[in-house]
Design an enzyme around this catalytic site. Structure first.
Site, PDB file in Angstrom:
ATOM      1  N   SER A 167     -10.225   1.009  17.628  1.00 37.66           N
ATOM      2  CA  SER A 167      -9.465   1.983  18.405  1.00 37.66           C
ATOM      3  C   SER A 167      -9.097   3.139  17.483  1.00 37.66           C
ATOM      4  O   SER A 167      -9.132   2.999  16.255  1.00 37.66           O
ATOM      5  CB  SER A 167      -8.184   1.342  18.955  1.00 37.66           C
ATOM      6  OG  SER A 167      -7.281   2.308  19.468  1.00 37.66           O
ATOM      7  N   TYR A 178      -0.433  -3.639  18.429  1.00 44.59           N
ATOM      8  CA  TYR A 178      -1.816  -3.241  18.682  1.00 44.59           C
ATOM      9  C   TYR A 178      -2.437  -2.609  17.437  1.00 44.59           C
ATOM     10  O   TYR A 178      -3.566  -2.930  17.045  1.00 44.59           O
ATOM     11  CB  TYR A 178      -1.849  -2.260  19.852  1.00 44.59           C
ATOM     12  CG  TYR A 178      -3.228  -1.887  20.333  1.00 44.59           C
ATOM     13  CD1 TYR A 178      -4.025  -2.813  20.994  1.00 44.59           C
ATOM     14  CD2 TYR A 178      -3.729  -0.601  20.140  1.00 44.59           C
ATOM     15  CE1 TYR A 178      -5.290  -2.470  21.443  1.00 44.59           C
ATOM     16  CE2 TYR A 178      -4.988  -0.250  20.593  1.00 44.59           C
ATOM     17  CZ  TYR A 178      -5.766  -1.186  21.248  1.00 44.59           C
ATOM     18  OH  TYR A 178      -7.016  -0.844  21.692  1.00 44.59           O
TER      19      TYR A 178
END
Length: 361
Positions: free
Chosen positions: A214, A227
């Site tokens: 990501s 995350y």
């Protein structure tokens, strides 16, 4: 970066030209002083900066240069997280290109809609397997199933795409250790677990490992620490694996998607509401007292505002994953990301923290 629509290219080029002018004509005095120290001509400083930066702009804004493609026929790819989102779309896309696809679905045995849709292809090149990436047993069973169902086991498995993942949010003091462990168990340890299980087959094929990280594997942000921690780990694991696999001819790539919330439905208002309720109810009394409900609600509202944001199509991510699988010389990293997010990643990873903090915090 993935190929960008023309208006986005124009935006990126405009910003880059502005930086070119700033760097080329805003810092000459300082740089000329440095050049004088080394006895070099002062007039070459500005020219060098402008030329180098224009080359950089050209590299970023122009479409991807073809680097040759491998033959797809007879090659098999294992994809995790195919129930929905990127994985589901990728399974269909690669099948259409001619790959044999082993699609790992968490809810196959429970009659999940995503698994059912893939099974309805009724194709000998679309093989749906039950897969919980957090389960050693299911991962090993999936690897054995792949080994037994390859058209030519001697050729091995061409690639694994580690796509399975979860997302969450919460400030550090509101987030339990269990949440940190659960997110990393899927995003990081699941990636490692699956890769280790099928790596012997991929080495045999001199194939590919493609890991979905990501943009938050490159930079942090408020409310996203669980995350970010897991995706930073995916980045580090991928780098280490790439070094180790070079002598085997296995190429390892990382795909770093930006904001695809709308395209994937990974964050909805219902998810924000349920997560916020859990965070507040489980927070220690001292934390609630120190931060206050108003502060907490302000940040929850921020997360809620993201629910309708981001790119509306998963095509840029599919294009980058496909390139990593079929190009003879795949890139180490792919960044299918909107220009403003791409610029932010570059600022936060290349400039001093004091500058990036000033701009974005």
């Amino acid at each position: 970066m993935a190929p960008l629509p023309w208006f986005r290219v124009a935006l990126l080029v405009s910003f880059s030209v502005f930086l070119t002018v700033l760097l080329g004509f805003g810092l000459p005095a300082l740089l000329n002083a440095v050049m004088r120290m080394f006895g070099l001509p002062e007039t070459s400083v500005t020219e060098c900066i402008v030329v180098l930066y224009l080359l950089f702009v050209f590299y970023v804004a122009t479409p991807r240069i073809p680097r040759g493609e491998v033959e797809v026929k007879g090659k098999a790819v294992f994809i995790t997280g195919c129930d929905c989102g990127f994985g589901h779309a990728l399974a269909k896309h690669l099948h259409k290109l001619g790959f044999t696809v082993f699609a790992g679905c968490l809810l196959k045995d429970k009659g999940g809609e995503g698994a059912k849709e893939l099974e309805e292809f009724c194709s000998d090149r679309m093989k749906v397997v039950q897969l919980d990436v957090c389960s050693d047993e299911q991962v090993n069973q999936a690897a054995e199933h792949i080994r037994e169902n390859l058209e030519d086991s001697e050729r091995g498995l061409w690639a694994v795409v580690n796509n399975a993942g979860v997302s969450t949010f919460g400030e550090v003091e509101f987030t339990s250790m269990d949440t940190y462990k659960q997110v990393s168990e899927v995003n990081l340890w699941g990636t490692i677990r699956v890769t280790k299980a099928v790596l012997p087959l991929i080495r045999r094929a001199r194939g590919r490992v493609v890991n979905l990280a990501s943009m938050y594997g490159r930079m942090g942000n408020v409310m996203r620490s669980p995350y970010c921690v897991s995706k930073y780990g995916v980045e580090a694991f991928s780098d280490c694996l790439r070094y180790e696999m070079k002598s085997w001819g296995v190429k390892v790539s990382v795909v770093e998607p930006g904001n695809f919330i709308v395209a994937t439905g990974i964050l909805t208002r219902d998810i924000v509401a349920s997560t916020a309720n859990k965070l507040w109810s489980e927070a220690p009394p001292q934390v609630k007292e120190d931060y206050g409900k108003a502060h907490f609600e302000k940040l929850v509202a921020l997360m809620r505002s993201y629910c309708n944001s981001g790119q509306k199509s998963v095509a840029p991510v599919l294009d980058d994953i496909t390139d990593a699988l079929v190009s003879k010389r795949p890139y180490t990293r792919y960044s299918p990301i909107e220009p403003h997010w791409w610029i932010r990643v570059q600022v936060m990873t290349h400039l001093p923290g004091a500058i990036s903090d000033l701009l974005y915090l």
